[in-house]
Scaffold this active site. Sequence first.
Site, PDB file in Angstrom:
ATOM      1  N   GLY A  33      20.943 -24.709 -44.495  1.00  0.00           N
ATOM      2  CA  GLY A  33      20.697 -24.212 -43.146  1.00  0.00           C
ATOM      3  C   GLY A  33      19.320 -24.577 -42.646  1.00  0.00           C
ATOM      4  O   GLY A  33      18.388 -24.794 -43.427  1.00  0.00           O
ATOM      5  N   ASN A  41      15.418 -18.278 -49.352  1.00  0.00           N
ATOM      6  CA  ASN A  41      16.747 -17.878 -49.802  1.00  0.00           C
ATOM      7  C   ASN A  41      16.703 -16.820 -50.890  1.00  0.00           C
ATOM      8  O   ASN A  41      17.541 -15.914 -50.910  1.00  0.00           O
ATOM      9  CB  ASN A  41      17.518 -19.092 -50.324  1.00  0.00           C
ATOM     10  N   ASN A  99      23.327 -21.437 -53.621  1.00  0.00           N
ATOM     11  CA  ASN A  99      23.877 -20.881 -52.393  1.00  0.00           C
ATOM     12  C   ASN A  99      24.343 -22.023 -51.486  1.00  0.00           C
ATOM     13  O   ASN A  99      23.559 -22.922 -51.173  1.00  0.00           O
ATOM     14  CB  ASN A  99      22.793 -20.052 -51.683  1.00  0.00           C
ATOM     15  N   THR A 169      21.340  -6.191 -37.793  1.00  0.00           N
ATOM     16  CA  THR A 169      19.983  -5.639 -37.850  1.00  0.00           C
ATOM     17  C   THR A 169      19.157  -6.340 -38.917  1.00  0.00           C
ATOM     18  O   THR A 169      17.923  -6.271 -38.893  1.00  0.00           O
ATOM     19  CB  THR A 169      20.001  -4.119 -38.119  1.00  0.00           C
ATOM     20  N   ARG A 179      12.246 -18.691 -40.112  1.00  0.00           N
ATOM     21  CA  ARG A 179      13.184 -19.791 -40.252  1.00  0.00           C
ATOM     22  C   ARG A 179      12.974 -20.839 -39.153  1.00  0.00           C
ATOM     23  O   ARG A 179      13.094 -22.049 -39.412  1.00  0.00           O
ATOM     24  CB  ARG A 179      14.623 -19.254 -40.200  1.00  0.00           C
ATOM     25  N   HIS A 246      27.535 -14.868 -45.003  1.00  0.00           N
ATOM     26  CA  HIS A 246      27.199 -16.021 -45.848  1.00  0.00           C
ATOM     27  C   HIS A 246      25.999 -15.784 -46.762  1.00  0.00           C
ATOM     28  O   HIS A 246      25.937 -16.359 -47.844  1.00  0.00           O
ATOM     29  CB  HIS A 246      26.947 -17.240 -44.953  1.00  0.00           C
ATOM     30  N   TRP A 247      25.049 -14.971 -46.340  1.00  0.00           N
ATOM     31  CA  TRP A 247      23.839 -14.766 -47.145  1.00  0.00           C
ATOM     32  C   TRP A 247      24.019 -13.566 -48.072  1.00  0.00           C
ATOM     33  O   TRP A 247      23.369 -12.533 -47.925  1.00  0.00           O
ATOM     34  CB  TRP A 247      22.629 -14.575 -46.231  1.00  0.00           C
TER      35      TRP A 247
END
Length: 274
Positions: A33, A41, A99, A169, A179, A246-247
């Site tokens: 990403g 990450n 990941n 949140t 990011r 996803h995370w």
Amino acid sequence: MTNTADTVDVGDTRLAFTDVGSGSPVVWLHGSGPGATGMSNFGGNLAAFQDHRNIVLDLPGWGNSPRPAPDEPLIFHAAERVRRAMTALGIERAHLVGNSYGGAVAMRLATRHPDLVDRLVLMAPGGVLPADAPPWPVGLDRLFAYMAAQKPSREAMAEFVRLMVYDETLATEALIDERYEASLRAHPELPIPPNFGDLTPDLPLIAAPTLLVWGREDQTVPLTWASTLLAGIPDAELRVLPHCRHWVQYERAPEFNHIVREFLQGGAAAAAEG
């Protein structure tokens, strides 16, 4: 817990890495990403693994690792540089935790160098696409759109980050800023979609015990894609966390840390005996 940041020579480039803790080694491999780095990450998870030597890499072209110009798929290129990094750092065998894109890199390494890999933990890994893709899931679509933008906007980053978590949140302004700034420093110049490479034919070559961890509501690498991995990897098991996208390692960090620690120790039975 010691914490050192450095770079390691892998022949044709250098990879940035953080070296944290001591004990049996774990190599952590981040996703693709925009703005991703090893520590963005996994930095929040490392305290739970301080009895391991944690090597947290920035893969080629992300974070503080220079952008490559490979003539091969990105997954294949990155996996070879991870192998070289492990050799240079004196790591003969390690657990790999990956990941998304990093999960694909971990799988590639496991198929080509099984002697280097103890156990595999893969969070919604890439590298295996269903026959009907594209169209892409919305998370991948936003990722590719961000990569393709000549000067991506902070709002585009905010939209991307919100898609990564079920509980929005957790998509804090500070996280979005972090990011976004990181993505501008290392914005990839890649074909869209990039040539990541296809690992599907090689899945039966993965000898390592493998734990797949998935967010049930993942909109980037959907849970429905897990079936190919479960069918192809000989020793694979799947844990699904509800109310999670996803995370997984970020959104459900306590559960993730517990599940992964148990698996690295050999599973629930081994943990109970210990």
